[in-house]
Design an enzyme around this catalytic site. Structure first.
Site: not given
Length: 253
Positions: A72, A189
């Protein structure tokens, strides 16, 4: 300062926008934006602000690049694993736009250093991954009267808001989340997961809102929180009220 021929060419597609124009581009090239975090959100923020011609960019991050970041965090590549994130960011920004003055600051934001780190910024963009840092940054932007663009992601949901808590009737980030999350104990996350493309979406949006603060266009977004649900997908917008009892921006008793 007038734009050079190279700048006129580089930013031509932006200058032709009547809401930006030459004067707006000059404002962008004269602006200083501080970005908290060089991760999933901070990466696209930095890339798009550099591409837009923000004159000075400062990024603050104390972390190193890990293999699990690469799903990401688009600033980095596999060869950079183990290196400081701010160093990877500096290399990426130099490739995108060598005309940007870029300052990497490898440190963690704390109550003791935050005012010095943010002083002189025109906008602060917060893409950090914990409430403790976010509240420290928010409180400092109220004290220093600096607009704050705050973006966050988790799993398939993202949210973004612009805060100017020192202004009459305008909330700060603490008005939104309150005091309950001062401890650095929120889910990360790594525990709940996140879709990488969502980071790109919210980071790009945060860059647009930072540009909107510097060169106002469209509707003022101060005090609005936009929440995007990637599963549906759909978005809703809510207005955050100013908390009169907020310890950062409320009315003193």
């Amino acid at each position: 300062m007038p734009l050079s021929d190279d700048e006129l060419d580089r930013y031509a597609r932006q200058i032709v926008l009547k809401e930006i124009g030459g004067a707006g581009q000059v404002a962008l090239t004269s602006a200083h934006v501080v970005v908290i975090g060089a991760g999933g959100i901070g990466g696209p923020v930095l890339l798009y602000l550099a591409a837009a011609g923000i004159g000075r960019l400062t990024v603050i991050d104390d972390d190193a690049i890990s293999l699990s970041n690469l799903q990401r965090q688009i600033l980095f590549d596999s060869a950079e694993v183990g290196a400081p994130k701010v160093d990877g960011a500096a290399k990426a920004i130099a490739r995108i736009n060598p005309g940007v003055s870029f300052m990497p600051v490898e440190t963690r934001v704390t109550r003791d250093n935050v005012d010095a780190l943010l002083a002189g910024a025109d906008v602060v963009v917060d893409g950090s991954d914990n409430f403790a840092t976010r509240l420290v940054v928010s409180d400092a932007t109220v004290r220093l009267e600096i607009p704050l663009v705050s973006a966050a992601i988790g799993q398939f949901q993202g949210q973004i808001g612009t805060f100017s808590g020192w202004r009459e009737g305008a909330p700060c980030y603490r008005c939104f989340v309150g005091d309950a999350h001062d401890a650095d104990d929120c889910d990360s996350c790594s525990e709940v997961g996140v879709l990488g493309a969502l980071c790109g979406m919210m980071g790009s949006w945060a860059a647009m809102e930072a540009i909107r603060v510097i060169v106002p266009f469209g509707e003022d977004q101060t005090g609005k929180l936009h929440i995007f649900d990637g599963l549906t997908p759909m978005m809703r917008t809510m207005r955050i009220p100013k908390d009169a009892d907020c310890r950062a921006c409320g009315t003193p008793k």
